[in-house]
Design an enzyme around this catalytic site. Structure first.
Site, PDB file in Angstrom:
ATOM      1  N   ASP A   1      -4.417  -9.753  -8.537  1.00 46.96           N
ATOM      2  CA  ASP A   1      -4.831  -8.849  -9.611  1.00 46.96           C
ATOM      3  C   ASP A   1      -3.713  -8.015 -10.244  1.00 46.96           C
ATOM      4  OD1 ASP A   1      -4.577  -7.522  -7.222  1.00 46.96           O
ATOM      5  OD2 ASP A   1      -6.545  -6.564  -7.262  1.00 46.96           O
TER       6      ASP A   1
ATOM      7  N   GLU B   1     -12.395   0.329  -9.477  1.00 48.73           N
ATOM      8  CA  GLU B   1     -11.987  -0.554 -10.578  1.00 48.73           C
ATOM      9  C   GLU B   1     -13.013  -0.624 -11.707  1.00 48.73           C
ATOM     10  OE1 GLU B   1      -9.396  -1.368  -7.252  1.00 48.73           O
ATOM     11  OE2 GLU B   1     -11.585  -1.291  -7.383  1.00 48.73           O
TER      12      GLU B   1
ATOM     13  N   GLU C   1     -18.612  -6.255  -2.241  1.00 50.02           N
ATOM     14  CA  GLU C   1     -17.223  -6.661  -2.112  1.00 50.02           C
ATOM     15  C   GLU C   1     -17.014  -8.090  -2.615  1.00 50.02           C
ATOM     16  OE1 GLU C   1     -13.506  -4.994  -0.434  1.00 50.02           O
ATOM     17  OE2 GLU C   1     -15.106  -4.591  -1.851  1.00 50.02           O
TER      18      GLU C   1
ATOM     19  N   GLU D   1       0.826  -1.204   0.000  1.00 47.02           N
ATOM     20  CA  GLU D   1       0.000   0.000   0.000  1.00 47.02           C
ATOM     21  C   GLU D   1       0.859   1.253   0.000  1.00 47.02           C
ATOM     22  OE1 GLU D   1      -3.061   0.058  -0.517  1.00 47.02           O
ATOM     23  OE2 GLU D   1      -3.880  -1.892   0.073  1.00 47.02           O
TER      24      GLU D   1
END
Length: 933
Positions: A294, A406, A388, A147
């Site tokens: 991803d 996204e 989610e 992150e």
């Protein structure tokens, strides 16, 4: 995730191993030039409407950014419901989510390049000055390496990229002298100790001040990391090396990528979700394109685009072929096992896979991108937001939605690739839903439950970094942006890195000499920009023809992607037995279980135990079906434990200045008016006297015709309800007396009765934790008259009130983890279908101690009322699908506030215990896999 760049037209081909500048420019330009190739059948949107929507996006950003700066800065993030900053250590821990917070003004850094994209150059210059003046990167805080890299390092590099661009233009940032780059370099060196492992894979966390493995660091003991965590570093680290000339950053990121590639499963060419950073063993062996993996795939392709290294494209193409072979089950994308890729690992999808259609656009594979995007859009139209996680029959699996960008990202790139105005309408829907359901007075609040519309006191930095950037670019014309967006590539956090970095400080060998590619066939790889005439046939209804079959996929059909149907099924044989269809009393089902090597045992305590031994199956195919059945059973048990909870309710503040924008998650009661079956209750709120509501009210005139506020404790919930009902209240809200409690950190529960007949209670009763209750109490202190709506889910706002508060459209104001079950010898305990419900709670005498009296029925995933298959409708073979959302049961066990060790009457084994029972079998199966390899 996304990409953009500028260069030559797409019709011309690029020679294999062409000079990188040509390759990058051509590949990047493909995404944009296609907009002039053809026009879809949808009615075009006028420039005036697009401009109006663009201005609306600007106003929304001002609302979010302005409130962060006013109420939260210099904190990392804004808490939009309580209008204050979220500071690490000062708020209840949210677990891994808080690892993004490092006391470095995260939202401001993450928003830097968004300000420039949205033409807010003056605000950008002010923001850069604030970062340089206020931000400290030497904090004693443990943060996520992943992150911090994508948000902070990426944010600083994106800000630097656009700062030097503005300086070259000569109007803004003339004073700038690479200060952001120096901060980025400082942060890069702080992250490097995380790579001190034998594999080169970084530790998942690091202390900004003390690094790893020191006693004061409080980290460095972890053994596992996710594939995306280790594989999503190359863009930022390589850019830092190219900007500064310090090659060490790119070298470390490349080494991590090389190790992941070497550890791929060779027969399937897939990677798992989590890996041991010391041994390289896969810890979780399921594989997909969502959470945990991803951006690893994304960065392989984008590393090729930015750096011009052919090996990255070879790796991406190899993985992509495996994804389309095993994971893609159009329009679904389902996780599989890396060693047995024909076997699905789970029956649900997570929201992070919504980036994948955008990546497919960059790849040039337009058809599956349109299909998956349309499926996701249908889910959004049903729930207003993308949950989610959702099941393969499109029911909610995890109900949260933290305002993820996204889907907006993929919408933008599909529009740039196709020019189809349909995607402008999709973007318009996203804007409307954000304003209608997520907008609150102090910003935009994440959705705690998309089914009820309740909010969470959370506005993540990525919302400003990505969502507004993609939405604005979707509606903007080229002249609306002060620089050429096609000269940049987007990172996974939508930060902008210039494509000219590909030819700068190239001290790293492009070809990886430690990896062998002899098994790869170059002829399978495209080395040219896809011709748009092939991507987008001249038929103007091409994209529409792909979407059309999927229009009703959510409401009317159940995709058959959950199980791969063998050829024998196509020839008329019955499909394998599904867990949700199984009945323990059906002889035919028992015979099928036996064939699959699954035996059923009735235990003395009333449970039914299923055990599978693959060696006892009739064939290898039957053994695989049995394994799938057992995994479906545990997934179904876990899922239905959640569904059998009584769903949460909503308290919506509808008076000025909230107008329905604030929705609080509330617990229901086992008595009184059932809001799921009756019309919602609306009224002004008033505090009762006495506040605990345990005796006859002394202020009946104050609560008459209103919704009474009462405090938890000192008597039974039902007694409180009777007292306020006798005083003339039309409803009641019980507020927790445990100061600081919140639905964010504590599980909701039902208010239980007193063991007596509660039919006399006719008013609705809801429960709020202290934090949510204080929002109403604070509103009363500030505005006196506060009106709320009690309902089963948030309602649309009052149009008249909306008109009064309509925001200006002008720009004049401001990780998840999923459980993996892999075994050839497995056990699962179920409740016997014959066993009766045995839960009850005796009433308690009146007491002066608040801890002894209030009853609460725990809404927990660890208890289950009945057989997970019982009362569960099955899917018919013709593809029709029943709406299973209505099957939520209203039974729940009860507990006493003061008794954490209540003896439960349910005869069911908790999910954690079931998984623990499987450890020995799982280890045995893993040994079998190693033997096979």
């Amino acid at each position: 995730m996304s990409e953009a760049g500028g260069g030559r037209g797409c019709g011309s081909s690029v020679p294999q191993r062409a000079p990188w500048s040509l390759v990058a420019a051509t590949a990047a330009f493909c995404l944009v030039s296609a907009t002039s190739v053809w026009t879809a059948g949808a009615a075009p949107m006028s420039r005036e409407e697009r401009q109006k929507l663009g201005n609306q996006v600007l106003e929304m950003f001002d609302h979010a950014y302005g409130n962060y700066m006013e109420h939260a800065y210099p904190a990392d993030e804004l808490m939009p419901l309580t209008c204050r900053g979220r500071v690490r250590g000062q708020e209840p821990s949210r677990g891994d989510v808080d690892d993004a917070l490092g006391k470095f003004s995260l939202t401001l850094i993450d928003s830097l390049d968004t300000l420039v994209v949205l033409n807010k150059t003056k605000e950008f210059e002010d923001a850069v000055r604030k970062v340089l003046r206020d931000v400290n990167l030497d904090n004693d805080v443990v943060v996520s390496v992943f992150e911090t890299n994508i948000r902070v390092l990426g944010g600083l590099l994106g800000g630097h990229s656009l700062a030097i661009m503005l300086k070259e233009k000569g109007e803004y940032m003339q004073w700038y002298n690479d200060e952001l780059l120096q901060m980025a370099k400082q942060l890069g060196y702080k992250l490097l100790p995380a790579f001190n492992t034998t594999s080169g894979l970084p530790y998942p966390r690091i202390n900004l001040k003390f690094g790893v493995r020191k006693p004061e660091a409080r980290t460095g003991t972890e053994t596992d990391t996710c594939t995306a965590c280790a594989g999503t570093l190359i863009l930022e680290f390589a850019a830092l090396s190219r900007f500064t000339g310090a090659t060490i950053f790119e070298e470390y990121a490349r080494k991590a990528l090389d190790f992941l590639w070497e550890k791929r499963q060779r027969s399937s060419n897939l990677v798992g979700v989590t890996i041991n950073i010391h041994t390289g063993d896969w810890v979780r062996k399921d594989s997909g394109v969502g959470a945990g993996i991803d951006s690893y795939y994304e960065y392989l392709l984008k590393a090729y685009v930015l750096l011009g290294d052919d090996s990255f494209l070879e790796r991406f193409n190899t993985h992509y072929d495996a994804i389309m072979r095993y994971i893609s089950q159009p329009p679904l994308l389902l996780d599989v096992h890396i060693h047995k890729p024909m076997l699905n690992a789970r029956t649900w999808m997570d929201a992070l896979l919504a980036f994948f259609p955008g990546l497919q656009v960059l790849k040039g594979d337009i058809r599956p991108a349109i299909e998956t995007h349309e499926m996701l859009y249908q889910v959004i139209k049903k729930h207003n937001f993308l949950p989610e996680a959702f099941t393969t029959d499109f029911r909610v699996h995890w109900a949260q939605h933290p305002l993820r960008p996204e889907f907006a990202e993929s919408t933008y790139f599909l529009y740039k690739a196709t020019g189809d105005p349909y995607y402008l309408e999709v973007g318009k829907t996203l804007i409307e839903n954000l304003n209608k359901y997520a907008r609150v007075p102090c910003g935009f609040a994440a959705m705690k439950d998309v089914r009820t519309g309740s909010h969470e006191d959370r506005m993540d930095s990525f919302f400003l970094a990505e969502m507004f950037k993609y939405l604005y670019l979707l509606f903007a014309d080229k002249e609306d942006i002060i620089f050429d967006i096609e000269d940049y590539i987007f990172t996974t956090e939508a930060h902008l890195l210039p494509l000219w970095l590909s030819t700068t400080n190239q001290s790293i060998s492009k070809k990886n000499t430690t990896s062998e590619y002899t098994e790869l066939d170059d002829s399978n790889f495209d080395w040219t920009c896809p011709n748009t005439q092939i991507l987008f046939p001249n038929d103007p209804l091409y994209a529409q023809s792909i979407r059309e079959p999927l229009k009703n996929v959510v409401d009317k059909s159940c995709p058959r992607g959950i199980i791969r149907v063998e050829e024998s099924f196509r020839s008329g044989a019955k499909p394998p037995l599904r867990a949700r269809d199984f009945m323990a009393t059906n002889p035919e089902h028992l015979e099928i279980l036996k064939k699959m090597g699954v035996s059923l045992i009735h235990l003395k305590d009333g449970r039914v135990q299923l055990v599978q031994h693959a060696i006892q199956a009739a064939s290898s195919i039957d053994a695989e079906d049995g394994l799938r059945f057992m995994q479906e059973m545990i997934e179904l048990s876990s899922q239905q434990q959640k569904e059998q909870q009584l769903p949460p309710r909503a308290v919506q503040i509808v008076s000025h200045p909230f107008f329905g924008r604030v929705v609080l998650t509330a617990g229901p009661a086992q008595f009184g008016l059932d809001l799921s079956k009756h019309k919602e209750t609306r009224g002004f709120v008033a505090s009762s006297k006495p506040y605990n509501g345990c005796s006859e009210l002394t202020n009946p005139e104050a609560v008459m015709g209103k919704i009474a506020l009462i405090q938890r404790g000192q008597c039974m919930f039902a007694e409180k309800a009777r007292n306020i009902q006798n005083a003339g209240a039309i409803g009641g809200i019980v507020i927790d007396d445990n100061e600081g409690s919140s639905s964010d950190t504590a599980p909701l529960f039902q208010m239980a009765g007193d063991g007596k007949d509660t039919d006399d209670i006719k008013i609705p009763m809801l429960f709020l934790f202290s934090k949510e209750g204080s929002i109403i109490l604070d509103a009363i202190r500030e505005y006196e008259e506060v009106e709320v709506l009690l309902s089963d889910k948030a309602k649309d706002r009052d149009p008249e009130m909306e008109n009064e508060e309509q925001p200006s459209s002008e720009n004049d104001s401001q990780n998840q983890s999923a459980e993996q079950i892999t075994s050839s010898s497995q056990e699962v305990d179920l409740v016997d279908q014959e066993s009766p419900e045995e839960s009850s709670l005796n009433s308690q005498p009146e007491s002066s101690s608040p801890a002894d009296t209030d009853n609460a029925a725990s809404v927990s995933a660890s208890e289950q009322n009945s057989n997970p298959m019982e009362n569960h409708e099955t899917t018919s073979l013709d593809g029709e699908c029943t709406d299973l959302d209505n099957q939520l049961q209203e039974q729940s066990e009860t507990e006493e506030d003061s008794s954490p060790n209540v003896s439960w009457g349910k005869k069911v084994q908790p999910i954690d215990s079931i998984l623990a029972d499987w450890n020995e079998d799982i280890e045995a199966f893993e040994m079998m896999e190693k033997d096979e390899l």
